[in-house]
Design a protein around this motif. Structure first.
Motif, short mmCIF file in Angstrom:
data_model
loop_
_atom_site.label_atom_id
_atom_site.label_comp_id
_atom_site.label_asym_id
_atom_site.label_seq_id
_atom_site.Cartn_x
_atom_site.Cartn_y
_atom_site.Cartn_z
N ASN A 16 11.08 57.97 -48.39
CA ASN A 16 11.49 58.38 -49.74
C ASN A 16 12.43 57.37 -50.37
O ASN A 16 12.52 57.29 -51.60
N THR A 17 13.11 56.57 -49.56
CA THR A 17 13.86 55.44 -50.11
C THR A 17 12.88 54.49 -50.78
O THR A 17 13.13 53.99 -51.88
N GLU A 33 16.38 52.42 -68.96
CA GLU A 33 17.62 52.17 -68.23
C GLU A 33 17.58 53.08 -67.01
O GLU A 33 17.36 54.28 -67.14
N VAL A 34 17.75 52.52 -65.82
CA VAL A 34 17.48 53.28 -64.59
C VAL A 34 18.71 53.34 -63.69
O VAL A 34 19.39 52.34 -63.48
N ARG A 35 18.96 54.53 -63.18
CA ARG A 35 19.93 54.72 -62.10
C ARG A 35 19.18 55.27 -60.89
O ARG A 35 18.38 56.20 -61.02
N ILE A 36 19.44 54.70 -59.71
CA ILE A 36 18.88 55.23 -58.47
C ILE A 36 20.05 55.77 -57.65
O ILE A 36 21.06 55.10 -57.47
N ARG A 37 19.89 57.02 -57.18
CA ARG A 37 20.96 57.71 -56.46
C ARG A 37 20.36 58.48 -55.28
O ARG A 37 19.21 58.91 -55.31
N GLN A 38 21.16 58.68 -54.23
CA GLN A 38 20.69 59.44 -53.09
C GLN A 38 21.53 60.68 -52.88
O GLN A 38 22.72 60.72 -53.21
N ALA A 39 20.89 61.73 -52.37
CA ALA A 39 21.60 62.95 -52.04
C ALA A 39 22.55 62.69 -50.88
O ALA A 39 22.25 61.89 -49.99
N GLN A 40 23.67 63.37 -50.90
CA GLN A 40 24.68 63.21 -49.85
C GLN A 40 24.11 63.57 -48.49
O GLN A 40 23.48 64.62 -48.32
N ASN A 57 17.62 53.11 -41.88
CA ASN A 57 17.54 53.47 -43.29
C ASN A 57 18.92 53.73 -43.88
O ASN A 57 19.20 53.33 -45.02
N VAL A 58 19.79 54.38 -43.12
CA VAL A 58 21.16 54.62 -43.60
C VAL A 58 21.85 53.30 -43.91
O VAL A 58 22.50 53.15 -44.96
N ASP A 63 24.04 50.80 -50.04
CA ASP A 63 24.48 50.28 -51.34
C ASP A 63 24.11 51.23 -52.48
O ASP A 63 24.57 51.04 -53.61
N ILE A 64 23.29 52.23 -52.22
CA ILE A 64 22.84 53.16 -53.26
C ILE A 64 23.85 54.30 -53.36
O ILE A 64 24.10 54.99 -52.38
N PRO A 65 24.44 54.52 -54.54
CA PRO A 65 25.46 55.55 -54.68
C PRO A 65 24.91 56.96 -54.44
O PRO A 65 23.71 57.21 -54.56
N VAL A 66 25.81 57.87 -54.12
CA VAL A 66 25.47 59.28 -53.97
C VAL A 66 25.34 59.91 -55.35
O VAL A 66 26.13 59.64 -56.26
#
Length: 203
Positions: A16-17, A33-40, A57-58, A63-66
């Motif tokens: 999913n990354t 304009e794109v933001r990519i974020r990951q669930a905590q 993967n972690v 570098d991808i913000p929560v």
């Protein structure tokens, strides 16, 4: 004015990354304009360290913000991507959604344009249920759901899921049919943004 696309994902072993990164690329190619974020992450280190792919993967996505509520407020359109966990979305993604009660109560999540993607270890591993589960939450939010549908040939080539792009991952962490899945994800995001753009222009 460019459309604002938020890509929110959860991934343990990386599929999913990858879907999220492809979604980001498609959004930028569209001109959004794109933001990519990951669930905590909620899992303890002992669980993560028990699977080398998970730890890899972690490290590769650190570098991808929560994702935060502010990201949702910012977005015009949102892509959610979660693996199947016994046929439902990952708890990490569900917690992120559960924390948005305040925004929901204020009506600030309504009229966001949303689509979803998923993955599992076999072609019938619950991907459709995961996507439908995400869409159920979106209906409560009052969001506008934009499924993949059967409007692009890429959907058929990637497995034929009309709800959203779904990936199959083997035991070694390799995505099957990756080129076609990438094309389907890209077309899905383009469809999402095309509809979002038309709405914003009319608004």
């Amino acid at each position: 004015m460019s459309e604002k696309l938020l890509v929110v994902f959860y991934s343990s072993t990386g599929s999913n990354t990858q879907l999220a990164r492809w979604s980001k690329e498609a959004g930028e190619a569209f001109g959004a304009e794109v933001r990519i974020r990951q669930a905590q992450e909620l899992a303890p280190d002992v669980a993560i360290d028990s699977n080398p792919l998970w730890r890899k993967n972690v490290e590769e996505s650190k570098d991808i913000p929560v994702a935060t509520s502010d990201d949702l407020l910012w977005a015009d359109a949102i892509v959610f991507s979660s693996p199947s966990r016994f046929g439902v979305m990952a708890s990490q993604m569900k917690q992120f959604m559960d924390l948005q009660g305040g925004l929901w109560a204020q009506g600030k999540l309504a009229n966001k344009f949303v689509t979803a993607m998923s993955s599992a270890q076999n072609p019938n591993g619950g991907q459709e249920q995961v996507i439908q589960g995400i869409y159920t939450v979106m209906q409560h939010w009052g969001a506008v759901i934009v499924p993949a549908g059967y409007v692009n040939v890429s959907t058929f080539a990637a497995g034929g899921n009309p709800y959203g792009t779904s990936a199959t991952i083997d035991g070694e962490g390799t995505m099957q049919n990756a080129a076609n899945v990438k094309a389907a994800a890209s077309d899905q995001v383009t469809r999402l943004l095309t509809i979002t753009k038309a709405y914003l222009a009319g608004k």
